[in-house]
Design an enzyme around this catalytic site. Structure first.
Site: not given
Length: 379
Positions: A132, A241-242, A337, A341, A366
């Site tokens: 970062s 933009l990313e 959830q 399974g 982040t």
């Protein structure tokens, strides 16, 4: 003021969804199993005009903006995060540096090929001990005897490294800190450039991610992208933009999982009736929808503000990146959830989206970086 896409963007969204359903979805499972991006998709994406949305018409692009990129990212991610990020990294994370700061020679050399899917690009900023904190990049670029540059250092977690014909490399040309970074174009097979093996990842299995090593890689004087010492600021500009694209990918993952969960809970029987007869299931689906729509609106607003040069664009982008990434992770978790399974087995689509969505809270800035942007000036 409108909360809906205009007709042109609705039409683009529909055509992009049709392309994804027709051309991308049949390739997802083979690509996941092989751990590679389907090579045939590059020219198909190019022919459909999906790799040049922000490139000027003079170089074969559509001269558009961030909102079409967000719509594209959303639709591709509904099919596959790994496939989506591969195309987006080349076209909308690396190529924009050439569009915005490249010389005419660099634009002529690369843009038409990237738009057509005849070339692939990557951007290499992150290092083994620098993520970062972009200003701490340690890779160096020093002048060679011929007036060119010698690049030395290592980069980590570089998307498209093994596919790229050209890598945009951040390297230090001056003093420590922000003012000492510059960007360079490094072509495939340049002596001294080497790549690590593909990194096994939790998700994005069809995306190529590697370490990049630069052992006194010699590049010509005209390999510099933009002004010397302006690399940090160019990277920050490109992040906007990313981050819109990554936020929109989160929307795609979440939207696909919500659709899958709705279908599954209508069909799955429990205690003699469909799961949707249970209030707790219906309410969970409704909460997923609310969170998805909030993230979608914030992302579309961020893209529109970025296109308009709005003074709050950067803060809008940070809000969208944070909310869309965190919301996507909650929504895909809820989908697993609801599947029970059946959602935990590897071949389940919701399991793949669960794996793919997690990186969105890390890549491109982040959660913590987005919150820091939004709280500047408070301390």
């Amino acid at each position: 003021m409108s909360w809906d896409l205009d007709q042109a963007h609705q039409d683009f969204q529909a055509s992009t969804r049709a392309f994804t359903d027709r051309q991308v979805r049949p390739l997802v499972e083979p690509a996941e199993a092989a751990g590679t991006f389907p090579a045939e998709l590059w020219k198909q994406l190019g022919a459909a005009g999906l790799l040049g949305l922000t490139v000027p018409e003079a170089y074969g692009g559509a001269d558009g903006g961030a909102l079409p990129v967000a719509l594209l990212a959303e639709e591709l991610a509904r099919a596959s995060g790994g496939i989506a990020v591969t195309a987006l990294a080349s076209a909308y994370m690396a190529a924009p540096h050439i569009v915005a700061h490249g010389t005419e020679q660099q634009r002529q050399r690369w843009l038409a090929a990237l738009v057509a899917g005849e070339a692939v690009a990557a951007i290499a900023v992150t290092e083994p001990d620098t993520g970062s904190d972009v200003a701490r990049v340690r890779t160096t670029a020093r002048r060679g005897d011929d007036g060119g540059w010698l690049l030395a250092g290592s980069k980590m977690f570089i998307t498209n490294a093994g596919l790229a014909d050209v890598i945009i490399v951040a390297a230090r040309t001056g003093e420590p800190g922000r003012a000492g970074l510059s960007l360079f174009l490094v072509e495939r097979d340049t002596p001294g450039l080497s790549l690590g093996n593909p990194l096994p990842k939790m998700g994005w299995h069809s995306s190529d991610t590697r370490e990049v090593h630069l052992d006194n890689v010699a590049v010509a004087p005209d390999a510099l992208v933009g002004a010397q010492g302006r690399g940090f600021y160019q990277i920050m500009e490109g992040f906007q933009l990313e981050r819109v694209a990554l936020a929109a990918m989160g929307i795609g993952h979440a939207a696909e999982c919500l659709d899958l969960a709705r279908e599954y809970t209508r069909q799955r029987q429990a205690f003699g009736e469909p799961l949707t007869r249970l209030q707790t299931v219906r309410h969970r689906l409704a909460a997923m929808e609310v969170e998805l729509e909030a993230a979608r609106l914030l992302t579309y607003q961020a893209a529109a503000r970025l296109d308009a040069g709005h003074p709050e664009a950067a803060r809008s982008v940070a809000r969208a990146k944070y909310l869309a990434a965190t919301a996507a992770n909650r929504i895909v978790d809820d989908a697993v959830q609801l599947f029970g399974g059946a959602g935990f087995v590897e071949e389940s689509a919701v399991a793949r989206h669960y794996r793919d969505a997690r990186i969105l809270r890390i890549g491109g800035g982040t959660d913590e970086i987005q919150l820091e942007i939004l709280t500047r000036g408070l301390a």
